[in-house]
Design a protein around this motif. Structure first.
Motif, PDB file in Angstrom:
ATOM      1  N   GLY A 115       0.782  -1.225   0.000  1.00  0.00           N
ATOM      2  CA  GLY A 115       0.000   0.000   0.000  1.00  0.00           C
ATOM      3  C   GLY A 115       0.809   1.267   0.000  1.00  0.00           C
ATOM      4  O   GLY A 115       2.037   1.280  -0.143  1.00  0.00           O
ATOM      5  N   LYS A 116       0.081   2.350   0.180  1.00  0.00           N
ATOM      6  CA  LYS A 116       0.666   3.688   0.184  1.00  0.00           C
ATOM      7  C   LYS A 116       1.649   3.829   1.346  1.00  0.00           C
ATOM      8  O   LYS A 116       1.454   3.287   2.432  1.00  0.00           O
ATOM      9  N   VAL A 117       2.726   4.580   1.100  1.00  0.00           N
ATOM     10  CA  VAL A 117       3.730   4.842   2.138  1.00  0.00           C
ATOM     11  C   VAL A 117       3.980   6.338   2.230  1.00  0.00           C
ATOM     12  O   VAL A 117       4.312   6.986   1.231  1.00  0.00           O
ATOM     13  N   THR A 118       3.802   6.889   3.414  1.00  0.00           N
ATOM     14  CA  THR A 118       4.160   8.280   3.689  1.00  0.00           C
ATOM     15  C   THR A 118       5.444   8.301   4.509  1.00  0.00           C
ATOM     16  O   THR A 118       5.873   7.272   5.033  1.00  0.00           O
ATOM     17  N   LEU A 119       6.054   9.468   4.614  1.00  0.00           N
ATOM     18  CA  LEU A 119       7.333   9.588   5.321  1.00  0.00           C
ATOM     19  C   LEU A 119       7.176  10.335   6.639  1.00  0.00           C
ATOM     20  O   LEU A 119       6.416  11.309   6.735  1.00  0.00           O
ATOM     21  N   ILE A 120       7.891   9.871   7.656  1.00  0.00           N
ATOM     22  CA  ILE A 120       7.965  10.538   8.963  1.00  0.00           C
ATOM     23  C   ILE A 120       9.347  11.172   9.072  1.00  0.00           C
ATOM     24  O   ILE A 120      10.359  10.459   9.147  1.00  0.00           O
ATOM     25  N   TRP A 121       9.404  12.488   9.061  1.00  0.00           N
ATOM     26  CA  TRP A 121      10.690  13.182   9.111  1.00  0.00           C
ATOM     27  C   TRP A 121      11.154  13.343  10.554  1.00  0.00           C
ATOM     28  O   TRP A 121      10.340  13.516  11.462  1.00  0.00           O
ATOM     29  N   PRO A 122      12.464  13.286  10.800  1.00  0.00           N
ATOM     30  CA  PRO A 122      12.974  13.499  12.157  1.00  0.00           C
ATOM     31  C   PRO A 122      12.557  14.872  12.681  1.00  0.00           C
ATOM     32  O   PRO A 122      12.374  15.817  11.907  1.00  0.00           O
ATOM     33  N   ASP A 123      12.417  14.983  13.994  1.00  0.00           N
ATOM     34  CA  ASP A 123      12.018  16.249  14.598  1.00  0.00           C
ATOM     35  C   ASP A 123      12.970  17.373  14.182  1.00  0.00           C
ATOM     36  O   ASP A 123      14.193  17.219  14.252  1.00  0.00           O
ATOM     37  N   ILE A 125      13.539  18.564  11.260  1.00  0.00           N
ATOM     38  CA  ILE A 125      14.159  18.421   9.942  1.00  0.00           C
ATOM     39  C   ILE A 125      13.072  18.453   8.871  1.00  0.00           C
ATOM     40  O   ILE A 125      12.037  17.805   8.992  1.00  0.00           O
ATOM     41  N   THR A 126      13.316  19.218   7.826  1.00  0.00           N
ATOM     42  CA  THR A 126      12.419  19.269   6.678  1.00  0.00           C
ATOM     43  C   THR A 126      13.147  18.720   5.454  1.00  0.00           C
ATOM     44  O   THR A 126      14.384  18.669   5.428  1.00  0.00           O
ATOM     45  N   PRO A 127      12.418  18.303   4.430  1.00  0.00           N
ATOM     46  CA  PRO A 127      13.073  17.760   3.237  1.00  0.00           C
ATOM     47  C   PRO A 127      14.037  18.764   2.623  1.00  0.00           C
ATOM     48  O   PRO A 127      13.682  19.934   2.445  1.00  0.00           O
ATOM     49  N   PRO A 128      15.271  18.367   2.316  1.00  0.00           N
ATOM     50  CA  PRO A 128      16.237  19.289   1.710  1.00  0.00           C
ATOM     51  C   PRO A 128      15.815  19.686   0.301  1.00  0.00           C
ATOM     52  O   PRO A 128      15.091  18.957  -0.381  1.00  0.00           O
ATOM     53  N   LEU A 129      16.291  20.830  -0.146  1.00  0.00           N
ATOM     54  CA  LEU A 129      15.926  21.347  -1.456  1.00  0.00           C
ATOM     55  C   LEU A 129      16.399  20.434  -2.585  1.00  0.00           C
ATOM     56  O   LEU A 129      15.817  20.428  -3.671  1.00  0.00           O
ATOM     57  N   TRP A 130      17.461  19.665  -2.350  1.00  0.00           N
ATOM     58  CA  TRP A 130      18.000  18.807  -3.408  1.00  0.00           C
ATOM     59  C   TRP A 130      17.294  17.461  -3.507  1.00  0.00           C
ATOM     60  O   TRP A 130      17.640  16.627  -4.345  1.00  0.00           O
ATOM     61  N   LEU A 131      16.264  17.232  -2.682  1.00  0.00           N
ATOM     62  CA  LEU A 131      15.564  15.956  -2.697  1.00  0.00           C
ATOM     63  C   LEU A 131      14.385  16.028  -3.666  1.00  0.00           C
ATOM     64  O   LEU A 131      13.396  16.721  -3.422  1.00  0.00           O
ATOM     65  N   SER A 132      14.479  15.293  -4.765  1.00  0.00           N
ATOM     66  CA  SER A 132      13.421  15.268  -5.767  1.00  0.00           C
ATOM     67  C   SER A 132      12.334  14.276  -5.361  1.00  0.00           C
ATOM     68  O   SER A 132      12.561  13.395  -4.519  1.00  0.00           O
ATOM     69  N   ASP A 211      -5.548   1.839   0.819  1.00  0.00           N
ATOM     70  CA  ASP A 211      -5.986   1.812   2.214  1.00  0.00           C
ATOM     71  C   ASP A 211      -5.025   1.045   3.124  1.00  0.00           C
ATOM     72  O   ASP A 211      -5.160   1.107   4.356  1.00  0.00           O
ATOM     73  N   ALA A 212      -4.082   0.321   2.536  1.00  0.00           N
ATOM     74  CA  ALA A 212      -3.079  -0.390   3.345  1.00  0.00           C
ATOM     75  C   ALA A 212      -1.924   0.573   3.612  1.00  0.00           C
ATOM     76  O   ALA A 212      -0.823   0.441   3.077  1.00  0.00           O
ATOM     77  N   LEU A 213      -2.176   1.536   4.455  1.00  0.00           N
ATOM     78  CA  LEU A 213      -1.269   2.671   4.657  1.00  0.00           C
ATOM     79  C   LEU A 213      -0.223   2.389   5.734  1.00  0.00           C
ATOM     80  O   LEU A 213      -0.532   1.871   6.808  1.00  0.00           O
ATOM     81  N   VAL A 214       1.015   2.770   5.417  1.00  0.00           N
ATOM     82  CA  VAL A 214       2.135   2.648   6.355  1.00  0.00           C
ATOM     83  C   VAL A 214       2.947   3.949   6.306  1.00  0.00           C
ATOM     84  O   VAL A 214       3.083   4.561   5.242  1.00  0.00           O
ATOM     85  N   ALA A 215       3.467   4.352   7.452  1.00  0.00           N
ATOM     86  CA  ALA A 215       4.370   5.500   7.519  1.00  0.00           C
ATOM     87  C   ALA A 215       5.775   5.009   7.814  1.00  0.00           C
ATOM     88  O   ALA A 215       5.958   4.086   8.614  1.00  0.00           O
ATOM     89  N   HIS A 216       6.761   5.618   7.166  1.00  0.00           N
ATOM     90  CA  HIS A 216       8.147   5.158   7.272  1.00  0.00           C
ATOM     91  C   HIS A 216       9.033   6.243   7.862  1.00  0.00           C
ATOM     92  O   HIS A 216       9.050   7.383   7.374  1.00  0.00           O
ATOM     93  N   ASN A 217       9.770   5.894   8.910  1.00  0.00           N
ATOM     94  CA  ASN A 217      10.696   6.838   9.522  1.00  0.00           C
ATOM     95  C   ASN A 217      11.898   7.094   8.616  1.00  0.00           C
ATOM     96  O   ASN A 217      12.515   6.145   8.113  1.00  0.00           O
ATOM     97  N   VAL A 218      12.238   8.353   8.444  1.00  0.00           N
ATOM     98  CA  VAL A 218      13.439   8.740   7.701  1.00  0.00           C
ATOM     99  C   VAL A 218      14.556   8.956   8.715  1.00  0.00           C
ATOM    100  O   VAL A 218      14.528   9.908   9.482  1.00  0.00           O
ATOM    101  N   SER A 219      15.514   8.051   8.740  1.00  0.00           N
ATOM    102  CA  SER A 219      16.616   8.201   9.695  1.00  0.00           C
ATOM    103  C   SER A 219      17.547   9.320   9.239  1.00  0.00           C
ATOM    104  O   SER A 219      17.739   9.533   8.036  1.00  0.00           O
ATOM    105  N   PRO A 220      18.129  10.071  10.166  1.00  0.00           N
ATOM    106  CA  PRO A 220      18.943  11.238   9.804  1.00  0.00           C
ATOM    107  C   PRO A 220      20.081  10.941   8.840  1.00  0.00           C
ATOM    108  O   PRO A 220      20.388  11.761   7.964  1.00  0.00           O
TER     109      PRO A 220
END
Length: 320
Positions: A115-123, A125-132, A211-220
């Protein structure tokens, strides 16, 4: 005693900081009939203590390193026909197992679903500008929309961190290919893509379930550009090996890899003013170097073996 309807399996290696939340997300499912199996793949941290502190969770130790090895062990230990794999740094939504089970019950030809995967960003931290958006997929992001999609192209296959199979299919192909999938810190991949290829060829179906939704931690550490370059390198090696086991190895790989390398470098220059596009194409080009190195190795010596890691990378950080 009847067998559980679904086996939820976590394969883990030294992820104590995330593992507890992953297990708890399974224990909080709204699905009434399932088991949880955690395969400890030679961890040296507190993995065992974390699992054993949660009653009802089955702990299995696998001393041979490798994600595909651990997945096969989990399948052998599990009791259900439906095998649902959750990564050790992911968090499943409460209806994850319900969505997966319903899909298999309504379609007897379904072999693989995710299913769909969303991202959990570290406290902080926001996505860097170079991340497409494309490179966000390397972090696990996966979204094909809000409707069920039946996968026809292996490249669109569900992410391994939110992944399920029908046991009948897994046994038919004799398990995950242990030559693909991560081993320790190497980033060998493409095992899910290979599974989808095999399923489609055998007449099975593969589905994306929103509907099979999972969130994935983005490690630093995965927000360093060097990590993405390393990921691209191993992706190239993985693609080369997948072609070799499919009988597509040979001099043609050198031509294809060379063309893609030039194209990636050209586009990284063409989009030099766009940090995300530039870096995306640079990672793509670097992956072709890994692909070519594996292709040459394969032609000089049978059979394919993963042995030489990518060159050590030292790059200056860009502003995020």
């Amino acid at each position: 005693m009847t067998e559980p309807k679904v086996s939820a399996i976590i394969c883990t290696h030294n992820r104590e900081q995330y593992l507890g939340a992953a297990i708890d997300s399974l224990l909080n499912q709204d699905f009434p009939d399932f088991e949880v199996v955690v395969v400890d793949n030679a961890s040296s941290d507190r993995t065992s203590d974390i699992v054993k502190a949660r009653p009802g969770v089955r702990y299995v130790y696998e001393g041979v390193m490798g994600l595909s090895v651990a997945r096969n062990t989990g399948a052998k230990e599990a009791k259900s026909e439906i095998l649902a794999y959750l990564d050790d740094d992911a968090v499943a939504s409460p209806s994850w197992l319900s969505a997966l089970y319903d899909a298999y019950q309504s379609n007897e030809k379904l072999a693989i679903a995710g299913g769909k995967v969303t991202l959990i960003w570290p406290d902080g931290i926001t996505p860097p500008l170079w991340l497409s958006p494309g490179l966000s997929g390397c972090l696990g992001a996966y979204d094909l929309g809000d409707s069920i999609v039946y996968i026809k192209q292996p490249g669109m296959t569900p992410r391994g961190l939110n992944y399920s199979l029908r046991r009948t299919f897994l046994e038919q192909i004799e398990g995950f290919d242990v030559n693909l999938g991560r081993v320790g810190k190497n980033l060998l991949s493409n095992e899910e893509l290979h599974m989808t290829e095999r399923a489609l060829k055998l007449g099975w179906q593969v589905a994306y379930l929103p509907d099979a939704l999972v969130a994935h931690n983005v490690s630093p550490e995965r927000l360093e550009q060097a990590w993405f370059l390393s990921r691209g390198w191993w992706q190239g090696i993985s693609e080369c090996y997948r072609e070799q086991i499919a009988g597509k190895a040979g001099p043609r790989q050198l031509l294809l890899g060379g063309e893609r390398l030039v194209r990636g470098l050209y586009k990284s220059v063409k989009y030099f003013g766009d940090a995300a596009q530039r870096f995306d194409n640079l990672v793509y080009a670097y992956g072709q170097v890994g692909y070519l190195s594996a292709a040459i190795q394969g032609m000089l010596s049978a059979p394919f073996k993963v042995q030489n890691p990518e060159p050590e990378l030292k790059i200056e950080k860009e502003n995020s």
